[in-house]
Design a protein around this motif. Structure first.
Motif, mmCIF file in Angstrom:
data_model
loop_
_atom_site.group_PDB
_atom_site.id
_atom_site.type_symbol
_atom_site.label_atom_id
_atom_site.label_comp_id
_atom_site.label_asym_id
_atom_site.label_seq_id
_atom_site.Cartn_x
_atom_site.Cartn_y
_atom_site.Cartn_z
ATOM 1 N N GLY A 118 0.786 -1.230 0.000
ATOM 2 C CA GLY A 118 0.000 0.000 0.000
ATOM 3 C C GLY A 118 0.812 1.271 0.000
ATOM 4 O O GLY A 118 0.256 2.363 0.098
ATOM 5 N N ASP A 141 0.123 3.700 -3.152
ATOM 6 C CA ASP A 141 -1.222 4.195 -3.431
ATOM 7 C C ASP A 141 -1.220 5.708 -3.627
ATOM 8 O O ASP A 141 -0.653 6.450 -2.821
ATOM 9 C CB ASP A 141 -2.173 3.847 -2.281
ATOM 10 N N PHE A 147 -2.706 -2.998 -9.291
ATOM 11 C CA PHE A 147 -2.788 -1.890 -8.335
ATOM 12 C C PHE A 147 -3.281 -0.621 -9.031
ATOM 13 O O PHE A 147 -2.489 0.259 -9.375
ATOM 14 C CB PHE A 147 -1.422 -1.673 -7.685
ATOM 15 N N GLU A 190 -4.630 1.904 -7.952
ATOM 16 C CA GLU A 190 -4.406 3.145 -7.198
ATOM 17 C C GLU A 190 -3.052 3.766 -7.518
ATOM 18 O O GLU A 190 -2.762 4.901 -7.124
ATOM 19 C CB GLU A 190 -4.483 2.881 -5.688
ATOM 20 N N VAL A 191 -2.222 3.018 -8.227
ATOM 21 C CA VAL A 191 -0.881 3.479 -8.558
ATOM 22 C C VAL A 191 -0.871 3.989 -10.005
ATOM 23 O O VAL A 191 -1.394 3.339 -10.906
ATOM 24 C CB VAL A 191 0.156 2.340 -8.421
#
Length: 334
Positions: A132, A135, A153, A155-156
């Motif tokens: 995380g 993020d 991922f 969020e990346v």
């Protein structure tokens, strides 16, 4: 058992602690490249090493790499209550297992809480992402792992091209040798450009490729397209003589071919015309000079065969979407 950190000077009050996190099946150079940089970076104030380095794994002991060499490590528990200046998660094929290891992710998070800076080399970014720590951040990894990072991922913000990215106090780098570039940039930020230059000189490496540079080498791309090496010598000659009259007739003569036949074969093999290839190589030579030399833009334009600054500016804008002046400002080391 002798560990890597045992071979480094004992911590001093001013030395910055760098902890490398390893796991089975790492890429050896992902570790030893940056480790070499940090282990020999001089502090300009104390005249001694600016960092003290440690290599740690979940349980300590010998860790296998992707080579015949295994490396010793200390248990991460030795560093859970220490103030860490820079935490570095290295990469390798084992990253895909490490990113699913609950103990590894909990440990990385715990260490990151006490670290001023968190870094990854190559596919180590997968471990940071799974923990995380990426993020809401921009990140890069080896080009072959970018799809995995992006798909797993969301969020990346994954960027495929740069060799390293700094987003706040989190740094990520592309494949293998890019970890050395990132480490040199960290040293320059911590201890100054002179310290980083001294390390780069001792390692006989460049100082330093800017993070925004591409992890895709134009030279390597040409070699991949020109698999038989038919035009390799010609490309080298163009790069060494960018100020020459490089019309098709001149290039064809060097290949002992007619202009028409050369142009047809070159375009079919390389996927672009000889004129476009010449311009691309001239731009690459100009980029290197803008990054490393004290030559004026006018001098560089002349040396690279653009004849005048405006022609070089148009070529840069067309190809890189940036002017030579802005390129030098943004990409020059130091």
């Amino acid at each position: 058992m002798t560990s890597f950190s045992a071979n480094v000077a004992k911590p001093r009050e001013t030395a910055k602690l760098v902890v490398f996190i390893v796991y089975p099946d790492i890429v050896l150079l992902d570790l030893v490249g940056p480790l070499q940089v940090f282990s020999h970076a001089p502090d300009p104030e104390t005249k001694s090493n600016g960092y003290v380095c440690a290599v740690a794994s979940i349980d300590g002991g010998m860790i296998g790499t992707n080579t015949v060499v295994s490396i010793p490590s200390e248990p991460v528990s030795d560093y859970l209550n220490r103030e860490i200046h820079t935490l570095v998660v290295v990469g390798g094929d084992g990253a895909k297992a490490a990113m699913r290891d609950t103990r590894m992710l909990e440990t990385v998070n715990a260490l990151a809480e006490s670290a001023r800076r968190v870094c990854s080399v190559c596919s180590g970014a997968l471990v940071l992402a799974a923990a995380g720590l990426l993020d809401g951040r921009r990140a890069v990894t080896h080009w072959d792992d970018c799809p995995t990072l992006e798909a797993g991922f969301p969020e990346v913000t994954v960027e495929v091209d740069p060799i390293y990215i700094k987003d706040g106090d989190v740094w990520t780098s592309a494949g293998i040798t890019a970890g050395i570039d990132m480490a040199l940039a960290v040293v320059a930020e911590d201890l100054g450009r002179h310290s980083a230059l001294r390390v780069a000189r001792s390692m006989v490496t460049h100082m330093a490729r800017a993070g925004g540079q591409s992890q895709f080498s134009p030279v390597l791309q040409r070699q991949l397209v020109d698999a038989t090496g038919r035009f390799e010598d010609l490309h080298h000659w163009i790069a060494e003589h960018p100020d020459r009259d490089l019309r098709v007739e001149e290039l064809a003569a060097r290949m002992n071919m007619s202009a028409r036949n050369f142009s047809r074969l070159y375009t079919a093999q390389m996927g672009l015309t000889p004129a476009k290839a010449v311009e691309a190589i001239r731009i690459e030579v100009a980029q290197g000079l803008l990054e490393t030399s004290e030559k004026t833009i006018k001098q560089i334009a002349s040396y690279c065969g653009f004849n005048d600054e405006e022609r070089m500016r148009r070529a840069f804008m067309r190809t890189l979407n940036v002017s030579p002046t802005d390129y030098r400002r943004g990409f020059r080391a130091g």
